[in-house]
Write an enzyme that holds these catalytic residues in place. Structure first.
Site, short mmCIF file in Angstrom:
data_model
loop_
_atom_site.label_atom_id
_atom_site.label_comp_id
_atom_site.label_asym_id
_atom_site.label_seq_id
_atom_site.Cartn_x
_atom_site.Cartn_y
_atom_site.Cartn_z
N ASP B 331 -2.99 91.67 -41.69
CA ASP B 331 -1.63 92.10 -41.94
C ASP B 331 -1.24 92.95 -40.72
OD1 ASP B 331 0.68 93.10 -43.26
OD2 ASP B 331 -0.46 94.90 -43.72
N ASP B 525 -3.88 96.06 -46.55
CA ASP B 525 -4.03 97.21 -47.44
C ASP B 525 -4.14 96.69 -48.87
OD1 ASP B 525 -1.56 97.82 -49.12
OD2 ASP B 525 -0.67 97.48 -47.14
N ASP B 529 -1.08 93.83 -50.31
CA ASP B 529 -1.66 92.56 -49.90
C ASP B 529 -2.65 92.00 -50.91
OD1 ASP B 529 -0.21 92.64 -47.55
OD2 ASP B 529 -1.74 93.83 -46.54
#
Lengths: 122, 637
Positions: B331, B525, B529
């Site tokens: 991410d 995280d 996510d």
């Protein structure tokens, strides 16, 4: 003489194979529900007696392990599904709380995974 | 009941005279009352030291079970009972074999117990970190209370040198805090009002007053302990094969021992005694324990070690998979980048621009606005006193300063104002660098530009290049626009960018990477996510504050350092390697030991007496535990 020995030894081999490899089906023992709790005492002596314990879903459960066996093989009990690993002191009762919020069959074993038992939650 | 140590000492004391006799026999020294003395000594050893083995073996036998105790009991009883028969019929006796085997096996168990305690120490150590007392404000006064009585919202005082008792938020004070025991971060962290503190960390320099947020089972330490416990009891997949072997191991060894006896006595025409000794050696040398503990001990030491470094491996089942991953997706915001946008450039008169911009943005919660305010604070520039605030939806903010309208916003604002060629060029330059640009106008004229960027973490570049050098494809999945994403990817060296992805579609993108069954890891995280983390073969959740998303991810990184991704790969590789090494030795030991004990190499003059077999057996399982402990000393960068 040698023939007798041969027969005796072969008989012993057959006995060992039969005794240790036969799988006898054991009945599960239903936990005793006492008010808002359920509990079962499991004797630890050459194995777990009873081996299979039936628990009611949603009722907080306590398994009371009582180890008579002096063997270090049985000094720990592991419930890998619950993240529980407890030492079982000899000749004392060790209570283990089981989370009964999910249905299913959960195996437990000694620290080396040689002795097995099962908890069925339904 | 006697402990293993006591049993060992008893066995040793009563075996020693027989050992002396064995050593001094060549010089004609004999124990007084030879056979009878040996019988008495060995009987004591059998009852006091060997008794528990025999008792367990019998209990197991009744349950159709067999284990190491069975082997020890069968081996020693055979030697002992045969010797009694031999004594009565005036043949050579072998009492000492039984006594020595018991002594050696117990010696091995004493060592094993000691080293197992060491291997098991991770959780105990974590639990011992917990503070016992806390200075809690009650009725306007700070009083010392047991930690169990602390409630959420309590105000707690921590002096320098004291442990912070629970998780919370600082209300007053500033200090540097040693968080190494929880996060593995070796440098003390500076904490001031508004920062989070973690229970069980050490307050070093200042006095802190904080409000308790998490207590009891909710604290970060408690969550870590739960994860580590679960990891340590989990089973690696390789264990399943081992379990199948161990379940038939002992009976098979007993059968092999009987066959050994049969072959030597009936076919090879050996004497009854020799055939018996070979059979006893087979029973004694076989060691199911080494197989049984090979995986759990390595898993225990390995997960304990990684927890100390702030890497929580939640399950042994994923260890092997980690080594098979082909791609690793990240991410962007908060994972590759700091997650906190920062002002990187200011164009125009710095003081005027920042003062006006900060004046306009000082009450806004928007991350970009906060970046501007923070920058002004750090340069000690006072925000200008702006009046008549107005939010212009999708464009920016507006206000009045010294009777002229001042506005700050995006490119849509420039339409209305005049902008110099110089400023316009600069604006495009910032854009090409993938920076978000805020434009400041005063009156009708644009007077300044503020470039804002979410900068990559300092650890990102090195971590990505380390991952690439392992042959992994690196991918960034982000909701941000393509330009910004490309720029960040370029800065840290990421191979592939998937930009403008809606949060709910991140999991889909991970699935796309999994084509042809390629294993993919996702780093993000734990809160936003979570779906992508669970779709990925290996989900690595980065810690944020004191919430260590227990549910999401297979690995949790307690501190926010991308190098820990590399370290967790390294660690799991080491643990798997160690498990395989342990299993290899445990197998090889039995595969070589049993035939040698059975006398397969007797034609070369190589054989194993039962005593030596006992010694070898004792040390084979000890060596597996020690090998697992070596994981504590493996070098991890």
């Amino acid at each position: 003489m040698k023939i007798i020995v041969t027969i005796l030894v072969l008989a012993a081999i057959v006995f060992i194979a039969w005794w240790f490899f036969k799988k006898d089906k054991k009945q599960g023992t239903q936990a005793v529900v006492n008010g808002e709790n359920q509990a079962v005492t499991i004797n630890v002596d050459g194995g777990y007696t009873p081996e299979t314990v039936d628990l009611k879903k949603g009722v907080p459960a306590t398994l009371n392990f009582y180890r008579k066996d002096p063997s270090t093989c049985l000094e720990e009990v592991v419930f890998s599904d619950f993240g529980i690993k407890e030492k079982l002191p000899q000749n004392k009762t060790q209570a283990i709380q089981i989370d009964t919020s999910h249905e299913g069959e959960f195996e437990y074993a000694c620290g080396m995974n040689m002795y097995h038992g099962k908890v069925i939650i339904k | 009941m006697k402990s293993i140590k006591t049993r060992f000492i008893i066995a040793l004391i009563f075996s020693l005279p027989m050992l002396l006799e064995m050593l001094l026999k060549p010089w004609g020294v004999m124990l007084p009352g030879h056979q009878v003395t040996m019988f008495v000594l060995t009987t004591i050893v059998m009852v006091l030291a060997d008794g528990p083995f025999i008792r367990s073996a019998w209990a197991a036998f009744k349950h159709h079970n067999a284990n190491m105790d069975t082997l020890v009991a069968v081996g020693t009883l055979t030697a002992y009972l045969y010797s009694i028969y031999a004594m009565l019929t005036h043949k050579p006796v072998f009492f000492e074999i039984a006594a020595f085997v018991v002594t050696f096996v117990l010696l091995g168990q004493v060592f094993e117990e000691m080293s197992k305690t060491t291997a098991n120490s991770a959780v105990t150590k974590l639990l011992s970190l917990q503070a016992k007392m806390a200075m809690v404000k009650r009725n306007g006064e700070f009083i010392n209370l047991p930690i169990q009585e602390v409630k959420v919202g309590d105000l707690i005082l921590v002096k320098p040198g004291e442990k912070i008792p629970v998780d919370g938020i600082i209300k007053k004070g500033q200090s540097s805090v040693d968080e190494s025991m929880i996060t593995g971060e070796s440098m003390p962290v500076t904490k001031r009002t508004g920062d989070q503190v973690i229970g069980s960390t050490l307050n070093k320099t200042g006095v802190l007053e904080f409000s308790a947020q998490k207590i009891g089972e909710e604290t970060m330490l408690a969550q870590i302990v739960t994860i580590v416990k679960k990891a340590q009891t989990s089973r690696a997949p390789i264990q399943k094969v081992v379990d199948k072997i161990s379940s038939v191991f002992v009976p098979v060894v007993l059968i092999l021992a009987l066959l050994t006896y049969l072959v030597w006595f009936v076919i090879l025409d050996a004497s009854n005694v020799d055939a018996l000794l070979y059979a006893v050696a087979v029973v004694i040398v076989a060691c199911p324990c080494a197989l049984g503990i090979a995986t759990p001990t390595a898993l225990m030491v390995g997960t304990g070690r990684s927890a100390k470094m702030g890497i929580l491996i939640k399950n042994g089942e994923i260890l092997e998979e980690i080594n098979q991953i082909k791609a690793i997706a990240f991410d962007k915001t908060g994972t590759i980048t700091q997650g906190k946008p920062e002002v990187t450039d200011i164009y125009g008169d710095q003081k005027t621009v920042l003062s006006l911009a900060a004046g306009l943005e000082q009450y806004s919660e928007h991350p970009l606005a906060q970046a501007i305010v923070k920058k002004a604070q750090s340069l000690q520039i006072e925000p200008a006193a702006i009046q008549n605030f107005q939010n212009i939806e999708g464009k920016g903010v507006k206000g009045v300063y010294r009777k002229k309208i001042v506005s700050l916003g995006n490119a849509k604002l420039t339409d209305e104002f005049e902008i110099s060629v110089e400023l316009s060029e600069q604006y495009h330059r910032y854009q090409d660098q993938a920076k978000t640009v805020a434009i400041l106008a005063w009156g009708q004229k644009v007077i300044g530009l503020i470039a804002i960027q979410d900068t990559p973490k300092s650890s990102a570049k090195a971590a990505i290049s380390a991952l690439k050098s392992r042959g992994l494809q690196t991918v960034m999945i982000t909701g941000d626009n393509q330009k910004v994403a490309n720029q960040i990817a370029k800065q840290v060296g990421i191979d592939k960018v998937v930009a403008e992805v809606l949060p709910e579609n991140k999991a889909m993108e991970v699935k796309h990477l999994q084509v042809n069954g390629a294993k993919v890891a996702f780093v993000g995280d734990g809160i936003n996510d979570a779906p992508a983390l669970s779709v990925a073969d290996i989900g690595i959740a980065m810690g944020s504050g004191t919430d260590i998303a227990i549910e999401a991810g297979d690995i949790v990184l307690v501190k926010n350092d991308l190098q820990d991704v590399v370290r967790s790969l390294e660690l799991s590789r080491k643990i798997v390697k160690r498990i395989k090494l342990n299993l290899f030795w445990a197998f090889i030991y039995n595969v070589i030991g049993i035939p040698v004990a059975a006398g397969c190499l007797a034609f070369l003059g190589i054989s194993l007496s039962p005593e030596l077999a006992g010694l070898a057996m004792a040390f084979s399982s000890l060596s597996v535990v020690l090998s697992s402990l070596m994981l504590n000393f493996e070098k991890i960068k």
